[in-house]
Structures are given as C-alpha cells and as structure tokens.
Design a protein around this motif. Sequence first.
Motif, PDB file in Angstrom:
ATOM      1  N   THR A  55       0.838  -1.203   0.000  1.00 53.98           N
ATOM      2  CA  THR A  55       0.000   0.000   0.000  1.00 53.98           C
ATOM      3  C   THR A  55       0.872   1.253   0.000  1.00 53.98           C
ATOM      4  O   THR A  55       2.031   1.216   0.418  1.00 53.98           O
ATOM      5  CB  THR A  55      -0.931   0.043   1.224  1.00 53.98           C
ATOM      6  N   ALA A  56       0.303   2.335  -0.453  1.00 54.64           N
ATOM      7  CA  ALA A  56       0.982   3.638  -0.441  1.00 54.64           C
ATOM      8  C   ALA A  56      -0.086   4.718  -0.395  1.00 54.64           C
ATOM      9  O   ALA A  56      -1.155   4.575  -1.002  1.00 54.64           O
ATOM     10  CB  ALA A  56       1.859   3.815  -1.679  1.00 54.64           C
ATOM     11  N   THR A  57       0.167   5.785   0.348  1.00 55.25           N
ATOM     12  CA  THR A  57      -0.812   6.863   0.509  1.00 55.25           C
ATOM     13  C   THR A  57      -0.219   8.193   0.071  1.00 55.25           C
ATOM     14  O   THR A  57       0.921   8.510   0.399  1.00 55.25           O
ATOM     15  CB  THR A  57      -1.280   6.969   1.965  1.00 55.25           C
ATOM     16  N   TYR A  58      -1.018   8.971  -0.659  1.00 57.98           N
ATOM     17  CA  TYR A  58      -0.569  10.268  -1.165  1.00 57.98           C
ATOM     18  C   TYR A  58      -1.655  11.319  -0.945  1.00 57.98           C
ATOM     19  O   TYR A  58      -2.847  10.999  -0.864  1.00 57.98           O
ATOM     20  CB  TYR A  58      -0.251  10.192  -2.667  1.00 57.98           C
ATOM     21  N   THR A  59      -1.237  12.567  -0.896  1.00 57.43           N
ATOM     22  CA  THR A  59      -2.164  13.693  -0.845  1.00 57.43           C
ATOM     23  C   THR A  59      -2.022  14.471  -2.141  1.00 57.43           C
ATOM     24  O   THR A  59      -0.932  14.944  -2.478  1.00 57.43           O
ATOM     25  CB  THR A  59      -1.868  14.621   0.348  1.00 57.43           C
ATOM     26  N   TYR A  60      -3.111  14.583  -2.886  1.00 55.03           N
ATOM     27  CA  TYR A  60      -3.123  15.357  -4.126  1.00 55.03           C
ATOM     28  C   TYR A  60      -3.806  16.699  -3.856  1.00 55.03           C
ATOM     29  O   TYR A  60      -4.870  16.749  -3.233  1.00 55.03           O
ATOM     30  CB  TYR A  60      -3.908  14.641  -5.227  1.00 55.03           C
ATOM     31  N   VAL A  61      -3.209  17.778  -4.340  1.00 53.87           N
ATOM     32  CA  VAL A  61      -3.785  19.117  -4.177  1.00 53.87           C
ATOM     33  C   VAL A  61      -4.255  19.614  -5.546  1.00 53.87           C
ATOM     34  O   VAL A  61      -3.480  19.661  -6.502  1.00 53.87           O
ATOM     35  CB  VAL A  61      -2.756  20.100  -3.587  1.00 53.87           C
TER      36      VAL A  61
ATOM     37  N   ASN B 294      -7.005  12.838  -0.318  1.00 54.34           N
ATOM     38  CA  ASN B 294      -6.079  11.786   0.098  1.00 54.34           C
ATOM     39  C   ASN B 294      -6.438  10.483  -0.603  1.00 54.34           C
ATOM     40  O   ASN B 294      -7.615  10.093  -0.641  1.00 54.34           O
ATOM     41  CB  ASN B 294      -6.126  11.598   1.616  1.00 54.34           C
ATOM     42  N   VAL B 295      -5.431   9.819  -1.135  1.00 52.71           N
ATOM     43  CA  VAL B 295      -5.637   8.602  -1.919  1.00 52.71           C
ATOM     44  C   VAL B 295      -4.702   7.509  -1.413  1.00 52.71           C
ATOM     45  O   VAL B 295      -3.504   7.746  -1.246  1.00 52.71           O
ATOM     46  CB  VAL B 295      -5.364   8.851  -3.420  1.00 52.71           C
ATOM     47  N   GLU B 296      -5.261   6.320  -1.163  1.00 55.73           N
ATOM     48  CA  GLU B 296      -4.430   5.182  -0.771  1.00 55.73           C
ATOM     49  C   GLU B 296      -4.490   4.121  -1.866  1.00 55.73           C
ATOM     50  O   GLU B 296      -5.561   3.815  -2.386  1.00 55.73           O
ATOM     51  CB  GLU B 296      -4.894   4.592   0.558  1.00 55.73           C
TER      52      GLU B 296
ATOM     53  N   ASP C 165       1.033  14.969   5.604  1.00 52.10           N
ATOM     54  CA  ASP C 165       1.746  15.725   6.639  1.00 52.10           C
ATOM     55  C   ASP C 165       1.192  15.469   8.038  1.00 52.10           C
ATOM     56  O   ASP C 165       1.617  16.096   9.008  1.00 52.10           O
ATOM     57  CB  ASP C 165       1.722  17.223   6.329  1.00 52.10           C
ATOM     58  N   GLY C 166       0.237  14.547   8.140  1.00 48.17           N
ATOM     59  CA  GLY C 166      -0.323  14.199   9.446  1.00 48.17           C
ATOM     60  C   GLY C 166      -1.565  14.981   9.831  1.00 48.17           C
ATOM     61  O   GLY C 166      -2.181  14.701  10.868  1.00 48.17           O
TER      62      GLY C 166
END
Length: 432
Positions: free
Chosen positions: A125-131, A149-151, A208-209
Amino acid sequence: MATLLLLLALIFEIAFTVYSIVTKETHKKLKSWIRIGILAVFVILTLSQIIEWSFRWVMLAAFLFILALKSAVSLIRKKTPHYKTSSVVWKSTFILFALVFTAAPAIVFPQHKAPKVTGDYAVSTATYTYVDKKRIEEFTDTGANRFVNVEFWYPENADGSYPLLVFSHGASGIKTSNASTYNELASHGYVVASIDHPYHSFYTSSEDGTKTMINSDYNLEVSNANKEGVYSKEETYGLIQKWMKQRTDDMNFVIDTILAKTKTDNDFVYQHIDTDKIGVFGHSMGGAASVWLGRERDDIRAVVNIDAPFFSDLVYKKEIDDYVAKSEAFSTPLLNIYSDDVWNQLDSNSTYVANKLDNEQFNDAFTVHFKGAKHLSLTDLPLFSPILANILQGGKADIDKYYSIETENKLILQFFDYELKGIGQFTPEKTY
C-alpha cells in the motif's frame, strides 16, 4: 477475546470483593499477586499472538500495568491495610468501571480474522495527498485549494502493468471501508486507488499528518435527507446535485492526476498502471458517483455500484413534484450489488426510481441481491466493529458477515476480470 477477558476480570473482582466482605479481611497480598499474574498472562497472550497487539488493547494494557505496579509496591512495603467494608466496596466499584472503560475499544473493535485473499500477488500500500490547484476548498473560508487523500493497494514486486480501479466511499465513510475488497483485487493483479473525500469522509489523514473530520453541515444534510418531511423533493434534488459535483470532481481529479503521473512520475505504483483499462466502484454515495462517472468519461470501461441510487439518471420534474428516470441508455458495463435496504426500495418512486429493474436504459447491467444483508454488510465495518455497524444500520443483518463480504469480493473480481482483462465469463446468480 476482549469480551471473555473482561468477563473473567469482572467475575474475579466481584468474587474477591464478596470474599473480602464475608471474611472481613482485605487479602491485600493475595489480590496483589493475582493482579501481577493477570498482567503476566496478558503479556504472554500478546507475545504468543493470541492477542493481536493494536490500538484496541492500549488502554486495557496500561490499566493492568498500573494495577500490577501498585500491587508490586504494596508487596514490597508489606503494609496490611485495616479492613473497612465501604472502602472495599468503593475500590472494587472503581476497578469494575475502569475495566469496562479500558476494555471498551477491544469490545467495540474486536479482533477478527481477515476475509480470504485468493490471489497470487503479495499486496503493498501507499498513501498520497493530491492538491487540486484548480479548485478552492468550499468547506473552509481559508482560500486553500481542495486536497484529496488517496491510498493505493497494488501487487508487490510487480513486473507488468495492471488495470486501475478507483473506489469512492459512502456518505460518511472512509477510504478503507472496503479494504478487504482492495486486497483481493490487488492480489489478482489490479492497482486500486481508494479516495478519502475530505469533509465527506468521517475523517481523513493527509501525508503531513493533518486530520480532517467530517463537515457537520454536510453530515446534517445527509441525515435530514433520509428523514421524511425535512426537505421537499426539489430541495433533496438540489442537495444531490451538490454532493455529486463534489464527489465526481474529486474522482475526475484523482483519475486525471494518476494518468498524468504515469507519464511523468517514476514511482513504482504509477509505472505499473495500464491506462487503457480503468474501472470505478463505490459504496452508497460513492457508488452513485461511480455510476455518474460511467456516464461522463469515455475512458471508464467498467463500473460497480454497491447499494447506491442512480443519481446520475435522476431527474426532478417540477410540474409533478416527483422524480423520473433519464431516457438515455447507459452503455458502460455495470454491476449492481444490492442489500435488502436498497432492494426493498427499487419498486418505489423515490430517489431509486432510475434503479428499477424494468428500466430499459440499463438492460445490459448485471444486478444481484444479497438477501438478508443490510447496507453496511457490503463494507468491512461489520467485521471491524459489529457494534457500530448494528447501531448505524438499525440492527444486525441476517446474512453471515464473512459470506457477505467474501462473496461480494469474488463477484467484483470476476466482473472486472471479465470486463477489463477478458478473463472467463461473468454469469452471477440473481440472489445470494
């Protein structure tokens, strides 16, 4: 496990209190050794993995440690307190309440076995935040851009390219609501991207939490829309359009971002996506948004709708103050999975009017009914927290929770295999 441990602890505390009252002694030394022993047993059960260590056990473990430490100090000091019935009763009452409180997380979120994962691939798994620099966040007045937020769940150490599947959660769900489904799909060679829709999701955590909770106004809108007499049909239709725009804008943004990154980003996840094979699926409001995208986008090749109305095909007619279905054929391959909660509404002229089984615009769609299932039976919540699921859906479902989610996962896999990979035939039963 948690309920059993709590029950044993409560029985011990009550029995020992009664014993102390009958004998008119505190039996401090014996009680201290027993409490130290209880902590030792808890540690042994944890180390042997009979108790699977997680957040659910933290409070209880801390409380047992405090009791054991206090008992050890008492044994070292060798001081025997004077017996007093009221003191024994009050201390015991405090311990009983503390045990229930600290064991609550383990009871509300019990240990459970994971649904079957049948594929050959190990899953990462990997998690990212797209703006989204093209949208300003509507739920705040800070002027900040909308973020999502996308996992990802994807085949580990993969050496090929795999279809992309994008999931959207329910009205107040979270991106992991159907994690067992994502794991099953990824183990068979799919890249699954599940979206947290900020302020629509119960909570979401960015890279970033930063934690973002559900918006109270939105939550109230959804709650009131499910009650009779709060909104007119025209007002409800307006809310649906607003909700769907937020959802579909998020999904379009995520898909477009992923497609762009497959060309520019060397991240392992993006480089193993087959951009010619894209499917979308979702539960409840997320399912409605997925069907909507199936109408909007030419690159969507398959859609799974889990217990959701066809909001994309709902039209409000002011002259009759009612909803009708859109007269336009739906051409994207579609699988509908319904619980009793939705199945029992398909013949009504409600927001499910477009879902009626005789709607000719969906002649080619596959439709299955999970008899005895409730709305949340089609998510992982009944496994993760049976108590919460029963409260939120108004009672316990009649269907076995493992049968429900594992059968659902199997059907979704077979459908996407058939539509995106050309594997086998898809001939589901009408009722499960």
